[in-house]
Design an enzyme around this catalytic site. Structure first.
Site, PDB file in Angstrom:
ATOM      1  N   GLY A  34       0.788  -1.228   0.000  1.00 32.41           N
ATOM      2  CA  GLY A  34       0.000   0.000   0.000  1.00 32.41           C
ATOM      3  C   GLY A  34       0.817   1.273   0.000  1.00 32.41           C
ATOM      4  O   GLY A  34       0.244   2.371   0.013  1.00 32.41           O
TER       5      GLY A  34
ATOM      6  N   GLU B 248       4.431  -6.088   1.372  1.00 34.25           N
ATOM      7  CA  GLU B 248       4.041  -6.494   0.013  1.00 34.25           C
ATOM      8  C   GLU B 248       3.811  -5.304  -0.907  1.00 34.25           C
ATOM      9  O   GLU B 248       2.687  -5.073  -1.378  1.00 34.25           O
ATOM     10  CB  GLU B 248       2.734  -7.296   0.074  1.00 34.25           C
ATOM     11  CG  GLU B 248       2.778  -8.550   0.880  1.00 34.25           C
ATOM     12  CD  GLU B 248       1.386  -9.009   1.295  1.00 34.25           C
ATOM     13  OE1 GLU B 248       0.374  -8.366   0.937  1.00 34.25           O
ATOM     14  OE2 GLU B 248       1.307 -10.021   1.996  1.00 34.25           O
ATOM     15  N   PRO B 249       4.829  -4.515  -1.184  1.00 33.36           N
ATOM     16  CA  PRO B 249       4.608  -3.372  -2.059  1.00 33.36           C
ATOM     17  C   PRO B 249       4.414  -3.794  -3.527  1.00 33.36           C
ATOM     18  O   PRO B 249       5.166  -4.622  -4.044  1.00 33.36           O
ATOM     19  CB  PRO B 249       5.911  -2.572  -1.925  1.00 33.36           C
ATOM     20  CG  PRO B 249       6.928  -3.600  -1.544  1.00 33.36           C
ATOM     21  CD  PRO B 249       6.215  -4.633  -0.729  1.00 33.36           C
ATOM     22  N   GLY B 250       3.396  -3.254  -4.150  1.00 32.53           N
ATOM     23  CA  GLY B 250       3.187  -3.469  -5.584  1.00 32.53           C
ATOM     24  C   GLY B 250       3.482  -2.172  -6.310  1.00 32.53           C
ATOM     25  O   GLY B 250       4.487  -2.003  -6.998  1.00 32.53           O
ATOM     26  N   ARG B 251       2.599  -1.193  -6.073  1.00 30.27           N
ATOM     27  CA  ARG B 251       2.701   0.108  -6.729  1.00 30.27           C
ATOM     28  C   ARG B 251       4.094   0.733  -6.563  1.00 30.27           C
ATOM     29  O   ARG B 251       4.665   1.259  -7.516  1.00 30.27           O
ATOM     30  CB  ARG B 251       1.650   1.038  -6.114  1.00 30.27           C
ATOM     31  CG  ARG B 251       1.539   2.383  -6.787  1.00 30.27           C
ATOM     32  CD  ARG B 251       0.604   3.291  -5.989  1.00 30.27           C
ATOM     33  NE  ARG B 251      -0.622   2.642  -5.580  1.00 30.27           N
ATOM     34  CZ  ARG B 251      -1.730   2.584  -6.302  1.00 30.27           C
ATOM     35  NH1 ARG B 251      -1.776   3.148  -7.480  1.00 30.27           N
ATOM     36  NH2 ARG B 251      -2.807   1.976  -5.837  1.00 30.27           N
TER      37      ARG B 251
ATOM     38  N   ARG C  72      -7.565   3.559 -14.569  1.00 27.04           N
ATOM     39  CA  ARG C  72      -7.563   4.166 -13.225  1.00 27.04           C
ATOM     40  C   ARG C  72      -8.413   5.441 -13.133  1.00 27.04           C
ATOM     41  O   ARG C  72      -9.163   5.603 -12.169  1.00 27.04           O
ATOM     42  CB  ARG C  72      -6.133   4.411 -12.732  1.00 27.04           C
ATOM     43  CG  ARG C  72      -5.295   3.122 -12.645  1.00 27.04           C
ATOM     44  CD  ARG C  72      -3.984   3.290 -11.898  1.00 27.04           C
ATOM     45  NE  ARG C  72      -4.204   3.454 -10.481  1.00 27.04           N
ATOM     46  CZ  ARG C  72      -4.082   4.597  -9.834  1.00 27.04           C
ATOM     47  NH1 ARG C  72      -3.695   5.687 -10.480  1.00 27.04           N
ATOM     48  NH2 ARG C  72      -4.324   4.670  -8.550  1.00 27.04           N
TER      49      ARG C  72
ATOM     50  N   CYS D 104     -16.033   4.375 -26.719  1.00 29.02           N
ATOM     51  CA  CYS D 104     -17.407   4.815 -26.886  1.00 29.02           C
ATOM     52  C   CYS D 104     -18.175   4.886 -25.562  1.00 29.02           C
ATOM     53  O   CYS D 104     -19.158   4.184 -25.368  1.00 29.02           O
ATOM     54  CB  CYS D 104     -18.070   3.822 -27.837  1.00 29.02           C
ATOM     55  SG  CYS D 104     -19.696   4.279 -28.308  1.00 29.02           S
ATOM     56  N   GLU D 105     -17.675   5.669 -24.623  1.00 28.98           N
ATOM     57  CA  GLU D 105     -18.393   5.928 -23.368  1.00 28.98           C
ATOM     58  C   GLU D 105     -18.031   7.336 -22.892  1.00 28.98           C
ATOM     59  O   GLU D 105     -16.868   7.733 -22.992  1.00 28.98           O
ATOM     60  CB  GLU D 105     -17.998   4.921 -22.266  1.00 28.98           C
ATOM     61  CG  GLU D 105     -18.505   3.527 -22.552  1.00 28.98           C
ATOM     62  CD  GLU D 105     -18.492   2.607 -21.334  1.00 28.98           C
ATOM     63  OE1 GLU D 105     -18.619   3.098 -20.191  1.00 28.98           O
ATOM     64  OE2 GLU D 105     -18.365   1.397 -21.546  1.00 28.98           O
TER      65      GLU D 105
ATOM     66  N   TYR E 281      -0.824  -1.023 -12.049  1.00 28.12           N
ATOM     67  CA  TYR E 281      -2.270  -1.174 -12.268  1.00 28.12           C
ATOM     68  C   TYR E 281      -2.720  -0.438 -13.534  1.00 28.12           C
ATOM     69  O   TYR E 281      -3.812   0.114 -13.568  1.00 28.12           O
ATOM     70  CB  TYR E 281      -3.058  -0.686 -11.049  1.00 28.12           C
ATOM     71  CG  TYR E 281      -2.613  -1.353  -9.759  1.00 28.12           C
ATOM     72  CD1 TYR E 281      -2.917  -2.689  -9.521  1.00 28.12           C
ATOM     73  CD2 TYR E 281      -1.867  -0.662  -8.817  1.00 28.12           C
ATOM     74  CE1 TYR E 281      -2.485  -3.319  -8.362  1.00 28.12           C
ATOM     75  CE2 TYR E 281      -1.432  -1.292  -7.647  1.00 28.12           C
ATOM     76  CZ  TYR E 281      -1.748  -2.611  -7.430  1.00 28.12           C
ATOM     77  OH  TYR E 281      -1.318  -3.237  -6.293  1.00 28.12           O
TER      78      TYR E 281
END
Ligand code: LLP
Length: 406
Positions: free
Chosen positions: A221, A263-266, A302, A335-336, A364
């Site tokens: 996190g 547990e770092p991801g980012r 994101r 197309c949104e 991510y």
């Protein structure tokens, strides 16, 4: 916020690999890994949370730098193995998985963490007498958006601490050895406080009821800056706050060899990547300026999913006469109406044909990209430490769209 790509490099990359394209910096990736390996006075061993980015070439670099890994699915385990991670270096943090998925990890000698009583029961039934880890919910959460807060009262994750007696009953019933206890409070916080408070809660629980575990894992996190002027999570502050808590725990705990993990991801990958794309149109609609680009939410989810902010730089190169100044909405080609990269943002003068850069796109982003609207996923390239540029994933082709049809 400083970019690691200049205009001429961007132009060269786009000529060769198309637009949009993900560009990674080996230098920044290695710097982040090294920082984590020596952070926290060496007291928290980092496991890279691979869901942030699973590019095989990047995984190999992260492995070379000595990080272990946590995974969330058999597919992630499969990729980690291909990247050279050994079973003992992989931790499977499961959530609501089938017996077959647990068996997949067990067969490979990979430790599984379970995060509900019913999943612990299921695990006991298929691996009686085995080793297991249990994920608790520390009652505290933190994160940049409620969709990514994973601790506290309103989340599906972890076993509520008060259910520790039921955990003990199941461990005994299936003769399971509890080797580790883990948690994860959420993603992207910039203050150390909640992480440390949650760590204390977990350690109190372990000390009181779970003697003999080999490790306690506090999750990831760790926040990085996305906005100009924002600062990253202060590792020194976190170290100063968490060190006495860990030391005190070890002093009172029966297993003096207990170790601690995170547990770092980012943090590992986010800043090592930018997306390069092109401005394809400029228009005014009902007094709103729209800068149209080829970077839709199939490429970067994101902003539409979490209202996330990514810095956008105009690198130039456009030759059109149409110029747009002042606050604009930067939008994609999907197309949104929600396909908006930035609302009402001043990105300076922009022309059709300009190259634009979306920063802090390593975490991510590719891993959450899709083929929505039958758009092709971009290529990924790596600027190596010696300055050479290599392709680390091909751009999708139309054949990819046909691949799985009978
Ligand atoms: N450990 C567990 C059990 C996790 O579920 C996660 C992330 C991590 C570690 C790593 O968290 P990090 O250090 O990367 O914050 N897609 C969202 C983020 C989702 C995070 C999911 N779990 C985003 O783009 O912000």
């Amino acid at each position: 916020m400083k970019s690691f790509i200049d205009y001429s490099t961007a132009e060269k990359i786009m000529k060769e690999y198309g637009s949009p394209v993900f560009v990674y910096s080996e230098k920044i990736l290695r710097e982040r890994c090294r920082e984590l390996m020596t952070a926290f006075g060496g007291k928290l061993q980092p496991s890279y949370s691979v869901k942030a980015n699973t590019n095989l070439s990047l995984l190999r670099i992260i492995h070379q730098e000595g990080l272990k890994a946590d995974s969330m699915s058999p597919g992630e385990i499969y990729l980690l193995e291909k990247a050279g991670f050994k079973p003992k270096e992989i931790f499977y943090i499961s959530n609501n998985v089938s017996p077959e998925e647990m068996q997949f990890a067990i067969n490979r000698g990979i430790l599984v963490s379970v995060d509900s009583l019913s999943q612990l029961e299921q695990y006991g039934q298929i691996n009686q007498g085995g080793e297991v880890a249990v994920r608790f919910n520390p009652g505290i959460g933190a994160g940049h958006n409620k969709k990514v807060i994973t601790g506290g009262e309103k989340t599906k994750f972890g076993i509520q601490a008060e259910f520790w007696p039921e955990v003990l009953v199941l461990l005994e019933k299936y003769n399971l050895k509890l080797v580790g206890v883990n948690q994860h409070i959420g993603s992207l916080f910039l203050e150390a406080g909640p992480y440390v408070e949650a760590a204390e809660n977990l350690l109190n629980l372990v000390e009181a009821h779970f003697p003999g575990v080999d490790f306690v894992d506090f999750g990831g996190g760790f926040g990085v800056p996305y906005k100009e002027g924002e600062s990253r999570l202060d590792f020194k502050e976190l170290t100063d706050l968490i060190s006495p808590v860990l030391d005190n725990f070890v002093k009172n705990y029966d297993n003096k060899k207990v170790h601690f993990k995170c547990e770092p991801g980012r943090y590992v990958v986010a800043e090592s990547c930018s997306i390069l794309g092109k401005v394809t149109s400029i228009k005014e609609n009902y007094s709103q300026n729209y800068v149209g680009t080829d970077i839709g939410f199939n490429v970067i989810m994101r902003p539409i999913l979490y209202d996330s902010y990514h810095e956008i730089k105009v690198l130039g190169g456009g030759i059109s006469k149409t110029v747009c100044d002042g606050p604009v909405n930067v939008v994609g080609n999907i197309c949104e109406s929600g396909d908006i990269l930035a609302h009402d943002r001043d990105i300076g003068s922009v022309r059709i044909g300009d190259i634009i850069e979306i920063m802090t796109a390593g975490a991510y982003v590719y891993s959450m990209s899709s083929n929505y609207n039958c758009r092709l996923k971009p290529a990924e390239v790596l600027i190596k430490e010696d300055g050479s540029i290599i392709k680390i994933r091909k751009q999708d082709s139309f054949e990819n769209l046909l691949q799985n049809f009978e």
